[in-house]
Design a protein around this motif. Structure first.
Motif, mmCIF file in Angstrom:
data_model
loop_
_atom_site.group_PDB
_atom_site.id
_atom_site.type_symbol
_atom_site.label_atom_id
_atom_site.label_comp_id
_atom_site.label_asym_id
_atom_site.label_seq_id
_atom_site.Cartn_x
_atom_site.Cartn_y
_atom_site.Cartn_z
ATOM 1 N N PHE A 70 0.832 -1.202 0.000
ATOM 2 C CA PHE A 70 0.000 0.000 0.000
ATOM 3 C C PHE A 70 0.870 1.256 0.000
ATOM 4 N N SER A 71 0.358 2.286 -0.638
ATOM 5 C CA SER A 71 1.022 3.588 -0.597
ATOM 6 C C SER A 71 -0.034 4.655 -0.314
ATOM 7 N N PHE A 72 0.375 5.720 0.335
ATOM 8 C CA PHE A 72 -0.569 6.799 0.635
ATOM 9 C C PHE A 72 0.156 8.128 0.661
ATOM 10 N N GLN A 73 -0.630 9.205 0.574
ATOM 11 C CA GLN A 73 -0.093 10.559 0.596
ATOM 12 C C GLN A 73 -0.316 11.179 1.972
ATOM 13 N N PRO A 74 0.748 11.357 2.756
ATOM 14 C CA PRO A 74 0.591 11.981 4.074
ATOM 15 C C PRO A 74 -0.011 13.383 4.018
ATOM 16 N N SER A 75 0.138 14.079 2.886
ATOM 17 C CA SER A 75 -0.410 15.432 2.776
ATOM 18 C C SER A 75 -1.927 15.436 2.917
ATOM 19 N N GLU A 76 -2.594 14.338 2.513
ATOM 20 C CA GLU A 76 -4.052 14.268 2.652
ATOM 21 C C GLU A 76 -4.428 14.116 4.132
ATOM 22 N N PHE A 77 -3.664 13.324 4.849
ATOM 23 C CA PHE A 77 -3.882 13.201 6.295
ATOM 24 C C PHE A 77 -3.607 14.535 6.983
ATOM 25 N N ALA A 78 -2.604 15.273 6.494
ATOM 26 C CA ALA A 78 -2.220 16.540 7.117
ATOM 27 C C ALA A 78 -3.371 17.545 7.108
ATOM 28 N N LYS A 79 -4.181 17.553 6.056
ATOM 29 C CA LYS A 79 -5.309 18.494 5.987
ATOM 30 C C LYS A 79 -6.284 18.258 7.133
ATOM 31 N N VAL A 80 -6.637 16.991 7.367
ATOM 32 C CA VAL A 80 -7.570 16.659 8.449
ATOM 33 C C VAL A 80 -6.933 16.957 9.805
ATOM 34 N N ALA A 81 -5.652 16.609 9.943
ATOM 35 C CA ALA A 81 -4.951 16.841 11.212
ATOM 36 C C ALA A 81 -4.882 18.324 11.541
ATOM 37 N N VAL A 82 -4.644 19.165 10.538
ATOM 38 C CA VAL A 82 -4.563 20.606 10.756
ATOM 39 C C VAL A 82 -5.918 21.170 11.174
ATOM 40 N N ILE A 83 -7.006 20.691 10.560
ATOM 41 C CA ILE A 83 -8.349 21.150 10.951
ATOM 42 C C ILE A 83 -8.603 20.834 12.423
ATOM 43 N N LEU A 84 -8.315 19.605 12.827
ATOM 44 C CA LEU A 84 -8.560 19.186 14.213
ATOM 45 C C LEU A 84 -7.646 19.944 15.175
ATOM 46 N N PHE A 85 -6.381 20.076 14.819
ATOM 47 C CA PHE A 85 -5.409 20.758 15.675
ATOM 48 C C PHE A 85 -5.761 22.233 15.861
ATOM 49 N N LEU A 86 -6.075 22.914 14.760
ATOM 50 C CA LEU A 86 -6.401 24.342 14.854
ATOM 51 C C LEU A 86 -7.740 24.577 15.544
ATOM 52 N N ALA A 87 -8.708 23.692 15.308
ATOM 53 C CA ALA A 87 -9.999 23.842 15.992
ATOM 54 C C ALA A 87 -9.800 23.772 17.501
ATOM 55 N N ASP A 88 -8.958 22.845 17.954
ATOM 56 C CA ASP A 88 -8.659 22.720 19.382
ATOM 57 C C ASP A 88 -7.869 23.920 19.883
ATOM 58 N N LEU A 89 -6.834 24.332 19.141
ATOM 59 C CA LEU A 89 -5.966 25.426 19.572
ATOM 60 C C LEU A 89 -6.714 26.759 19.628
ATOM 61 N N VAL A 90 -7.485 27.049 18.581
ATOM 62 C CA VAL A 90 -8.217 28.321 18.545
ATOM 63 C C VAL A 90 -9.282 28.354 19.635
#
Length: 361
Positions: free
Chosen positions: A110-130
């Motif tokens: 299997f192969s995957f693009q970490p950049s796609e995971f990064a989008k979801v992670a940034v939404i969750l991280f910023l929602a919590d931080l803000v």
């Protein structure tokens, strides 16, 4: 209330629009990719089968997430963001290169693009931080600090995928603006962002070359894909050639099932078919806005707003690239373009929004 045992009630308008997009995406993908699949893999259903597999996993992940209380996910916000940074570093060190871009990590078959995971992670991280900084976010130094915190992942992702870095920064701007809608500060942020982008473009010669190709695609060999995409759009007219009848997908538009799939939609389904797809995206974005405005708390509102910003920016970027309104940045059309990692994490993101919608009264 968070943790309530009542039967969950989701936003069914969002679910209906999403279902239509997924179905339309699979039909369009099969039509677009059949020729490539036959030529490269001796199987006209090669791309469709892989996309159906990924979509099935994504739907399962979406409903698992939708049935969770999204407040529980706050504890995973920081670990998810740190994982996104580490995976982005791994891509630079040991990532796989495809079509000149190093964006993939392989795990066995299997192969995957970490950049796609990064989008979801940034939404969750910023929602919590803000949410934690809600009473201080009006201060310029706090706002700038929040944006600086996402620069590591944006910079790492942007080293091989500028468009995804722009989306990540765009998500950050949307979430900070919602928490503190003060226009003056965002003018300065825009100026700084443009300066950062100019420096980033100047670091690699191929990025400046893309600007030249954008201005005059006829003069460059690498402008071939852009020109063929424009031919496809122009030949579709109002009602298109008919589903499956595209000429440009027969090797003229390279990898037509990926970034340039919207041009084939225009060719086969015409202006009306392309307009219908855009209408479905507009309905999704509208429902994100409604859910964000009615969310029971700021954290939920920011999750929905982050998904809204992500969808809006990515759709605009993809169509702008296909129509040569902006330089080619290699960005997919959500739920339509081929890409297993993309559809899995997009559906996971939809699960987060549905979880918020289940608590909207």
């Amino acid at each position: 209330m968070p943790g309530s045992s009542k039967k969950k009630k989701y936003d069914y308008t969002l679910l209906a629009a999403l279902s239509l997009l997924l179905l339309a995406g699979l039909v369009i993908l099969q039509s677009t990719s059949a020729w490539n699949g036959e030529v490269k893999f001796n199987d006209p259903y090669y791309y469709l089968k892989k996309q159906v597999f990924a979509t099935t996993i994504g739907i399962a992940a979406m409903f698992v997430t939708a049935n969770m209380d999204y407040h529980v996910l706050r504890r995973f916000a920081l670990p998810a963001y740190l994982a996104a940074v580490l995976l982005s570093v791994a891509v630079l060190l040991v990532g796989d290169e495809y079509n000149g871009s190093r964006r993939w990590l392989s795990l066995g078959p299997f192969s995957f693009q970490p950049s796609e995971f990064a989008k979801v992670a940034v939404i969750l991280f910023l929602a919590d931080l803000v949410t934690k900084c809600a009473d201080k976010v009006k201060k310029m130094r706090v706002m700038a600090g929040i944006m600086i915190l996402i620069l590591p992942v944006a910079g790492l992702v942007g080293a091989s995928n500028l468009s995804t870095a722009i989306i990540i920064l765009g998500i950050g701007v949307v979430l900070v603006f919602i928490a503190s809608p003060r226009y003056g500060q965002f003018v300065w942020m825009g100026v700084i962002g443009c300066a950062f982008l100019a420096v980033f473009l100047a670091l690699e010669s191929y990025r400046l070359e893309r600007l030249a190709i954008w201005r005059n695609p006829e003069a460059y060999e690498k402008g071939y894909q852009t020109l063929q995409g424009l031919y496809a759009i122009g030949s579709g007219g109002l009602f298109g050639r008919g589903l499956g009848n595209s000429v440009q997908k027969l090797g003229f538009v390279p990898e037509a099932q990926n970034d340039m799939i919207f041009s084939i939609i225009c060719e086969e389904l015409g202006l009306f078919g392309a307009g219908f797809i855009l209408l479905l995206f507009l309905i999704l974005i509208w429902r994100f806005y409604v859910i964000a405005s009615k969310a029971p708390d700021l954290f939920g509102a920011l999750i929905a707003a982050g998904a809204m910003g992500h969808m809006l920016i990515q759709v605009i970027l993809n169509i702008a690239v296909v129509t040569n309104t902006i330089p080619n940045t290699g960005i997919t059309l959500p739920f339509i373009s081929y890409g297993g990692t993309s559809v899995v994490f997009l559906l996971l993101e939809m699960g987060l929004v549905l979880s918020v919608s289940s608590l909207v009264k």
